[in-house]
Each structure stands twice: as C-alpha cells, then as structure tokens.
Write a protein that holds these residues in place. Sequence first.
Motif, short mmCIF file in Angstrom:
data_model
loop_
_atom_site.label_atom_id
_atom_site.label_comp_id
_atom_site.label_asym_id
_atom_site.label_seq_id
_atom_site.Cartn_x
_atom_site.Cartn_y
_atom_site.Cartn_z
N VAL A 72 0.88 -1.17 0.00
CA VAL A 72 0.00 0.00 0.00
C VAL A 72 0.91 1.22 0.00
O VAL A 72 1.73 1.40 0.91
CB VAL A 72 -0.94 0.04 1.22
N ARG A 74 1.68 5.50 -1.52
CA ARG A 74 1.07 6.83 -1.67
C ARG A 74 0.75 7.10 -3.14
O ARG A 74 1.51 6.77 -4.01
CB ARG A 74 2.04 7.93 -1.22
N PRO A 84 -4.10 6.38 -0.32
CA PRO A 84 -3.39 5.10 -0.32
C PRO A 84 -3.90 4.21 -1.45
O PRO A 84 -5.12 4.11 -1.65
CB PRO A 84 -3.74 4.49 1.05
N ILE A 108 2.80 -1.91 4.18
CA ILE A 108 2.14 -0.59 4.18
C ILE A 108 3.19 0.49 4.44
O ILE A 108 3.94 0.42 5.43
CB ILE A 108 1.05 -0.50 5.28
N LEU A 112 2.04 6.92 5.14
CA LEU A 112 0.61 7.12 4.89
C LEU A 112 -0.14 7.44 6.18
O LEU A 112 -1.14 8.15 6.16
CB LEU A 112 0.01 5.84 4.28
N PHE A 113 0.37 6.93 7.28
CA PHE A 113 -0.32 7.17 8.56
C PHE A 113 -0.16 8.61 9.03
O PHE A 113 -0.87 9.07 9.90
CB PHE A 113 0.17 6.19 9.63
N CYS A 116 -2.79 10.54 5.70
CA CYS A 116 -4.20 10.31 5.35
C CYS A 116 -4.87 9.37 6.35
O CYS A 116 -4.19 8.73 7.16
CB CYS A 116 -4.33 9.77 3.94
N MET A 118 -6.16 6.21 7.03
CA MET A 118 -6.08 4.87 6.47
C MET A 118 -7.36 4.05 6.76
O MET A 118 -7.64 3.08 6.07
CB MET A 118 -4.86 4.13 7.02
N CYS A 148 4.61 -3.15 8.54
CA CYS A 148 4.71 -1.68 8.52
C CYS A 148 5.77 -1.26 9.54
O CYS A 148 5.80 -1.78 10.66
CB CYS A 148 3.36 -1.06 8.88
N TYR A 158 -1.69 3.68 13.24
CA TYR A 158 -1.47 2.31 12.76
C TYR A 158 -2.31 1.31 13.55
O TYR A 158 -2.98 0.44 12.98
CB TYR A 158 0.02 1.98 12.85
N PHE A 161 -5.85 1.46 12.64
CA PHE A 161 -6.07 0.79 11.35
C PHE A 161 -6.13 -0.72 11.54
O PHE A 161 -7.00 -1.39 10.98
CB PHE A 161 -4.94 1.17 10.39
#
Lengths: 350, 753
Positions: A72, A74, A84, A108, A112-113, A116, A118, A148, A158, A161
Amino acid sequence: MYKISLFLLYLLVLTACVGKQNADVEPPTAEPQHDVGNSVYYWKTTFRLSDEERYFIETHNVKRLYLRYFDVARNADFHDKIIPVPIATVKFIDTVPSNLEVVPVVFIDNSLFYDCDMNQVAENFVKRILTMSATNDINGVREIQLDCDWTKTTEKAYFDFVKNVRTQLNRYTPKGISDISLSATIRLHQLTMTPPPVNRGILMCYNTGGIRNRQTENSILAENDVALYAKHVGEYALPLDVAYPTFSWAVWFSGKKFQALLRELTPDNENLKLLNNNRFSVISGFYQEGKYLSAGDEIRFENSDFQEIIRAKKRLEKGLKKNYSVILYHLDDNNLSKYSEDEINQIYAH
Amino acid sequence: MKSIKFTLISATLLLSARAFACTNPPYYPSEYYVFYSYDMVNHKKSVSIDELSLREWRKLVGNQVSINDIREVVYRYPLDSLKILLNDSRNKNTFVRYILKRRDTEIVDYLILAKNCETARAKRADAWWYPTKEDLKNTDLEMIIEQALAYKGKRLKIRYLLQAIRAAYSAKNYDLCLNLWEKEIAKMPSSAVKTMCRGYVGGIWFRKGDYEKAIKYYSAIGDMDSFWWCADNLTTENSDIQRMKILYKYQPNAPELDKMLQQICREAEIAANQKLFDKNEQPFDDMYDRRYARYIEKRKRFIELRNFALQVAAEKRTANPAMWQYAAAFLTFIDGKTALAIEYLNGAAELQGTSYIKENIGVLQMIFQAYTTKNYDSEFETAFLPKLQWLDQLIVRDLDKKNIPDDDSWTNIKESYGEFETIYNFSQYYPFDMLRKILLSVMIPKYLEQKNYTKVLLLAGTASYRLRQLVGYKCVRPYVGYKFFEYWDRSTAVFKFMNLLPVEYIIEYQDILKSGGRNQFESFFEERCYKNYDYITEIIGTKYLREQQFDKAIPYLSNVSEKYIKQMSVYYYFRIDPFGKIYKTRVLQKPYPACKLNYAKKMLALQQQIDSLSNGYTKAQAMIVYAVALKRSVSEAWALTDYSDCGTCFDYNYGIDINLFNDIWRRKLSQSVDTYLNKAATISNNPEIRAQIMLARTLDYYRPTFNKRQFAAEFGKTKIASQFAAECDTYRSYFNQSYFPEYLQQVWVYRKE
C-alpha cells in the motif's frame, strides 16, 4: 425491590457498554490456531516457483508460506490529495501448492499514517486480500500479516487501522469459517514499544543496521545489533515467530551518500576493485539495474552470513517460548543456494 | 488586485535572474523577449470531446433541448433515475421532456446500457479492485457487448459501437475492438463519438507495443498526453528538440509546436540578449557573463533547432512555414551572424504565415535595421519613421486586448496599468515592449555615441511616456523621488537622461516639446512625450544651480509653480538652510517653495558682491559665505541640486552605465568651493577670516577632520570661536580646561544673547 431492579438495570447497561467496548477494540486475546512449523516469505511480484524452490519447500518441510500480496503506497488524486493505493500486486503464474498454508502479507508505507486516514481504506484492504485469495484458489487462510515500520508518531494511527482491519475481517469472513487471525512484523527496535493489537508478531531479525550509513559493516544482520534488543524478547506481550535473512545485496554510495540497493550486482564485476572486506570501488563507470555507477563510487556488498544468523538466533532463543516458528526471508533459489541443506536445517532447528 | 495579478505574471514572463531584497525585481529593457511564436492571446481553446459529444446529442434531439440538460442526464443521472425516466412525468429537464413526449425508448435503452458499461468499467478502474472469478469471465462486459452489437438502428449506431468498444477494451478483447473499428466505425463520417472510438484503438496499439500506429491515432484525436507516451517510446533520445521532431512528423500544425519553439528560443534569448543589446553595461555581478556562458554551453542545441526550423520551413508541410524561418533567423541573430539572420528573415517575410507571425517578423526586421545601421542620419530616420508609426499603430490597436484570453478575471492593459509598470520595466504587451526595446536598447546607445542628445531625450521621453499617454494614467503620487522610492518622474529613462545630459539639450528638448518637432521624425516622438513644463523647467533651473549659473537659473526657477514644488518629494529636504551659521553642521528652516529660487538669488548677489568689492575683509567674508552655501548644496542641503542623496544609487530603468556623467558637476562644484576659500585666505589675513575658513573647510556632517583643540588654540580669541563655544557644549569644554579662561565670560555673554 425497586432499588434491586434499578441496580440490575444498571449492571445490564454496564455489561452492554463493556461488551460494546470489547467489540470495538479487540485486544489480542486467545491465540487462534497457529501451527508451529518451518516457514518462508515469498516477496516477488510474480508467483512462479522454480524447481529449486519447490525442492526447497519439500526438503525442508516448509509448512507455511508468507506470501506478499501487494504494497500500500502513496498516490495523489485529482485534487493532489494523498491517497493510499495498492501497488506491485503479485501476479499468479503458478498455483500455490495445496499443502502449504498461505499467510497473505501486505506491506504498508508508514508515511501514509501521517498523511491520510487509512481507516477509510480498511474495508477495501480486507476485501482485496480475501478476493485475491479466492480468485487464486488460496483456501484456508488463517492469518493475515501486516508489515509496517510504524513509529511512536504513527503508532496510534497504525493501531487504529489494525483494529479496523480486524472489524472488517469479522464482517467479510464467510460464515462457518474459523476466525482469521492478524499478525504483524515487529522490528527489533519495536520490541521496546507497545505491541500492536494483533494475535502474533513476527520478529524481523534482519535489516538491523543503518543501511544509509557508510560506516555500517553489514546492515542486513549484525549480532551486536541483535544483542541490544534480545533481552526484550522474553517480556514482549505478543507471541512471536522469528524471521531470519537469507538474502544479499549491494549498497551503492556516490559522493559518500547512499544512492540505492542493487540486487543483481556481484563482486566479480570487472568494473569494481576491492577496497577492503566487503567494500569495493567503481573503477570505470557502468550501467547496473538501470542506474549509472560512476568511477569513484563505493559499493558495500552485504549478505546474510550463516554464522552470524546462528549467533543472533542463540541470542534470541533465550527469550523465546518453545512454540515458535522460524521463517526465512525469502524464497529465492539464487540466495538460498548459498546455504547448504544442513545450514538451512540449523537455522530452522529449535 | 487585477493589477497585481497582471504584474506578477508579467514579472514571471521576464525571467530576470537579478535579485534584490525588499524591492520588486527590476528589468532592463534589453530583457524584453523579442521572439514570440505562440499566439497566446488569439489562441483558440479547444472544445473538449465530451462537449462535442453533447453537441451531437443536441443535433439529434433538436435545439429546443439545452446542452446543460443533456449533460445532466447523460453524465450525472444515476442508473436508477434512468430506469424510471419514462415514468418521470414531473421532470422539467428539457431532454427528459423530449424523451417523454416521444416515448423514446431507443434513447433510454441506450442511456441505461451506457450507464451499465460505465459502472462495469469504473469498477475495474478502481485501484483497489481485484477481479473475482466471476469478474474474470467478464460476464457483465460480455452482456454489454452483446446488447450493443444487437442494435440494428441507425440513429444511435455509432454510440452503441462506442459502448461495445469500451466494454471490449475493458475485457481485453482487443481483436473485437479492432474489427469493429476497421469494418464499421472507420467508414462512418467524422464525429466526436468516432474520435472517442479512435482513442481506444490507439490504446490497443500502444498496449501491443506498436507505438508508430498508436501515435497516429492519438495525433488524429489531439490526445497529447497519450501522444507523448508513445513519442517517448519511439525515441531513446531524451531531448525536447527530438520530441518536436516527432510531433512535427505526425502533426506538422500542432499548436504545441509553436509553444515548444518559443520555449527553446526564449532559452537562447535569455542567455544571449544582454550580450547583444547591453554591450556597454557594467554589470555589478558576473550574472551577465554567466548567462552568456550558458548560451555557449547550449549552443549546439540551439543550432540543432535552427537547422530543424530551416528544414521545416523548406518542406512546407506546415501551414505556417514563416514561423519556422522566423525562428531560424532569430536563432542565427542570437548566434551573432546578423547578415545571415537578415537573409533568413527576409525569406520568412515571403513565406506563408499567420498575421501574428508576419507582424512579429516585421518587428524583428525593425530591430535588425536599427541594430545594423551604423550612422543614424536623416536618411535612416526617414526610412525608419514609417516602421515606428506602424509599431505605434499596433500599440494602439492592442490596447484593449485582454492580457490572457478565456479568463474573465483578466484585464487589458488599460485597466491594469499602474504606478510601477514603467519604472520597473515590467513587460506590458508585445508591441509596446518592442518599442521600448528598440528605443532604449538599440537606438539610444547609437545616438549617445553620436552625441545627439536631443534625440536621446525625445526617444527616452516616448519610451517612458507613450503608454501612460494612451491609458490616460494620472499619477497617484507625482513626486520627484527620493532614495529608493522610485516614483515615476524621478525614475524613468527620460528623467535619467535629463538629470545627466548637459542643460542646453534639456532646453532644446523642451523647446521641441513646446513648438513641435523640426521634422517628421522629431514630431513623431514629440507627440508622444511627457509635457509637464513645471517638471522640465524645474530640472533646467536645478541644472543651472549645479553649474553655478545662478543668473540663468533664476528665470527658470521663477517659472515653476508653487503647487508643483510643494508636491516634490524632495520638498521636505528644503528644511536645511544653506546659509546657516558656519560652525553648525545643519541649520533647520521651514521648507518653502522658493527655497531653490532664493538660494539662486542670494548666490547671484554674493557673486556680484565678490566681483564688486575691493575691501579684502568684506570680500573674503562674502567668499566664505558663498563657498559654504555651495558646499552645503551638495551635502546637507543636497535637495537644492539633486533629487536623491545617494548620488549614483541603484537605477535600473536604463541598462547602460551612464553614471559617469553624474560626477562631473559635483567635482566642478567642489573645486569651486576650494577656489573661493583659497582666494579668501589670500586676500585677508584677519584671524576671523582664517577661523571661518578653517570651519568652512572642515564643514561636514560630523566634522571628522575638525580639530577643536587646534581651533581653540589658534582662533580661541575670535568672535566666531566665542559664538561657536556659546552654542557647542563639546567645543566649550576646551575653554573649561582653562586654555583661555579670560574668554569664558565673553562666551556667556553670547549664550545669553
């Protein structure tokens, strides 16, 4: 009587609330079925097993294949908002041998965390993994693994998520099929941090050193680096399996700065000159894996030394419980051919 | 706000590398771009394919249905709304009304099929989508293909085929797509829907790796993004000229070529034009050389483009060969081969080309003519005048043009012109930029060489004022500036030349402005110059003050209105009295309009006194007062002779370094101060005179060279020393140190007074 009824009502409400809370935030409780056995990662973008790889699986009685499904990463939408998206999805050329348990793994990108929410893709994330398994006849998935490199800053996002993935899994797992457990990769330094809300952890006993640091001798594995964290293994709140490296690569520096990893470069390249130990200098510029290496650039060859693996293993074994599995990273006949069968057996043995 | 927006864009159009803190970036007129091949103002924005498709729908259903209503139904209605469309009797949408009126199930069926196709394709286009086993069979897409191909009507035939192609493309049934194209669609008349189909066919060839075929399809539909994807696969050479060559091969008339050509020519122009136009510039850093070094570095590339441009012009595959030959001429000129450039350019003028390019060729021809003519005599002026008149007509013509088309928030030059446009040499619009460049960067340097200073002023006056005159701009703050506040009157090229050139030329310039030009060439400029006589007369009077010709200054200064003087920004600095006490660094007064005039009158009277007196003491006294006032007129009371106290401070309006003129009058004036003080010393040995001379010689802001101890020892008994001590605490301390206690009493007497 009225007071008793009121008290019972209060208890009922309280129980309901607690129950609700448990449903939202499922802490790692009882461990679902997880067989102990030799395992290996499969980290390529095309699933095609060579004869040597099939032989490896058979000879070493590999029970479980940790198969990377996709990453996953960007991307930007039309409004330049970071979103993502799945990339580098594995393409199935071969069918996965039916005697292997497959654990889908998804890497992942930690950044991204930061950027955005997730949780908005948790549903798509789960549906995609389940669809990939179904479409490619991978039946009986009992575990899904998240990979991750989370940090203290992204820990909350995280973990949220992960919880959301758990909820979506409960929603989409077909009725009658036993629960799918979640596992997560645990870097050595993460042993000192709060464990993620998953059923198991896979301790990554590799990439222990600073890859971008020119002074690092071997960033893949150094016993000393492992020793720093080995003491935390015994007290870690999650059951752990351990992954050991069996790969090698070349680290390219130019102008004293890290440039890239080169996976196909070998020390016998005619454009290289030995400086010392595992360090080489480029004596004549050449192209390698689409990149131009200039004269004067430096190459550090790194591999997963068997003795180093065994020393690290001994360090870690002291803290590990008996029922853990050993996983090799990763299934690739080029890399695995560097080890004798006995050496592989010794790595797997515990 | 509009003005700011325009200014910002104008500023970015001129990519000056000069950088200054706290001010806008200034430009030299030489930096105006000459080469324009992309007609941004007249460029027609292409209509999107979706929009064209909607127009075709409208053609099908009639003009009573609005485009917006068709758009609403075709693109925005969800499937559920389409399914109940025939029962939606309350719907006011004109397209729906059309369908209801005719019970047009044919259209409704098509819209439902198209929506299903869109849904099936959108699902597959989602990044998170992964095919199920069912998806792999493409059952949904196959059904759409089947339904689409089952249509036997004519009215919507091509639209049904489009849906079939779309579905087949998503199902990776490329053979079906190609067959449908070859056997049916290719034979149909041109339409937006056919163009849409063509895009899919291009996509198939691209996927098959046949980029030559794919690029032809993309070229035909003007899909430039896809075109460049193919182009990149057709060449291993990563160069923009190579890309131009590919684009030319497939689309010799692509508007992108005009843009790309301009972009590379600009690159050459930025690097080389100062070298060509500001030959005498004394750069304050090495930017000038560094820029040209960049040209040399990339010369090979510019020559490659020139050769390609010549080839294109010769092949005549394009409808605008003149543009290519014009580019070749320009690049040849940049490369320093002017004769060959002229040859190419004259050839370009004969070739077929748009009126925009023809005009730009005319402008470049003007530049070449002005640039290559060695002697600007009457013959040249007569020949050049019609061209200047032509360029001026373009300036007037384009005055109302919008700066940027297709954007209502953009204004024309009339609305956006502001205070600083000319001062900082911001690019205005092409013809005016070119007029300024020709006048300021090509012609004025030649007239300066020929010492034809009146022409210099006329040309500079036009370059500074023409646009203001046309837009009827009224200066918000018509001040004559001070320091870095570059107000218009002070900061234009014409002011710079009036400030620097000998006064007789300013008088001649003013005479021409008043009585008209002496010939047609002069009249052309005279009509376009700033005619504020207060402004020019005041400058003439001031220049006479600099020359110490006070008798000549008086009539000019007497003729300047009080109102004008009061609004000069230097007015505030008239607060220093040049005739103040000699031992004081500054004596303040209330500024008054006749300050310069009174200074001139008093100085004239002193001159006459000095000439007529025979008494050594009195004459010497007059000489000292005169010398002190003179000295103050270039120091504390600088506003009497100048418009800024920073002498040769930054001034970018004109690129050539002509500051050398600036110091001549200053040096002469300082020499006069010395001469008068020396004479005063020779005609009188009186201690009072000697004491005053010492004070006058050391007169400065902080008197750094004044030795108080020496003065007290030598002249402590003089009246002037006592006055000095009475008013200066520091100096008085020397008395307190008992050097001359007997005079302390006298000091106190002066203090009481």
